[in-house]
Motif scaffolding. Structure first.
Motif, PDB file in Angstrom:
ATOM      1  N   LEU A  30      14.858  57.132  50.187  1.00 47.83           N
ATOM      2  CA  LEU A  30      14.198  55.227  49.754  1.00 47.83           C
ATOM      3  C   LEU A  30      12.881  54.589  50.772  1.00 47.83           C
ATOM      4  O   LEU A  30      11.747  54.127  50.221  1.00 47.83           O
ATOM      5  N   ASP A  31      13.004  55.233  52.359  1.00 48.51           N
ATOM      6  CA  ASP A  31      11.902  54.579  52.781  1.00 48.51           C
ATOM      7  C   ASP A  31      10.589  56.047  52.542  1.00 48.51           C
ATOM      8  O   ASP A  31       9.340  55.100  52.334  1.00 48.51           O
ATOM      9  N   TYR A  32      11.114  56.958  52.147  1.00 45.37           N
ATOM     10  CA  TYR A  32       9.745  57.908  51.674  1.00 45.37           C
ATOM     11  C   TYR A  32       9.681  57.725  50.900  1.00 45.37           C
ATOM     12  O   TYR A  32       7.627  57.279  51.032  1.00 45.37           O
ATOM     13  N   LEU A  33      10.122  57.701  50.103  1.00 44.32           N
ATOM     14  CA  LEU A  33       9.250  57.030  48.173  1.00 44.32           C
ATOM     15  C   LEU A  33       8.360  55.283  48.546  1.00 44.32           C
ATOM     16  O   LEU A  33       7.652  55.128  47.890  1.00 44.32           O
ATOM     17  N   SER A  34       9.241  54.753  49.179  1.00 47.52           N
ATOM     18  CA  SER A  34       8.297  53.517  50.138  1.00 47.52           C
ATOM     19  C   SER A  34       6.711  53.725  50.704  1.00 47.52           C
ATOM     20  O   SER A  34       6.031  52.983  49.996  1.00 47.52           O
ATOM     21  N   LYS A  35       6.614  54.720  51.101  1.00 45.03           N
ATOM     22  CA  LYS A  35       5.974  54.501  52.077  1.00 45.03           C
ATOM     23  C   LYS A  35       4.570  55.857  50.973  1.00 45.03           C
ATOM     24  O   LYS A  35       3.493  55.496  50.978  1.00 45.03           O
ATOM     25  N   GLU A  36       4.877  56.481  50.563  1.00 49.05           N
ATOM     26  CA  GLU A  36       4.993  57.079  49.937  1.00 49.05           C
ATOM     27  C   GLU A  36       3.678  56.227  48.874  1.00 49.05           C
ATOM     28  O   GLU A  36       3.014  57.000  48.277  1.00 49.05           O
TER      29      GLU A  36
END
Length: 58
Positions: A30-36
């Protein structure tokens, strides 16, 4: 006296709050998707729910 609203104006009022527990791996995704995607974690979750809903409704 009227209460001043706080936050950004929106056409889609978010009246409901969801609290959930997730494991570390899911949080990291979720954190990765949020940043990307440059979206809030909440928006990533809403988009994921919308995508799953559309799949099921086919």
């Amino acid at each position: 006296m009227a209460t001043k609203k706080v936050g950004r104006p929106t056409d889609s009022v978010k009246d409901f709050m969801l609290r959930t527990r997730i494991d570390k791996e899911t949080f990291e995704k979720l954190d990765y998707l949020s940043k990307e995607l440059k979206l809030s974690k909440s928006e990533v979750v809403r988009k994921g729910i919308d995508k799953q809903y559309k799949e099921v409704k086919k």
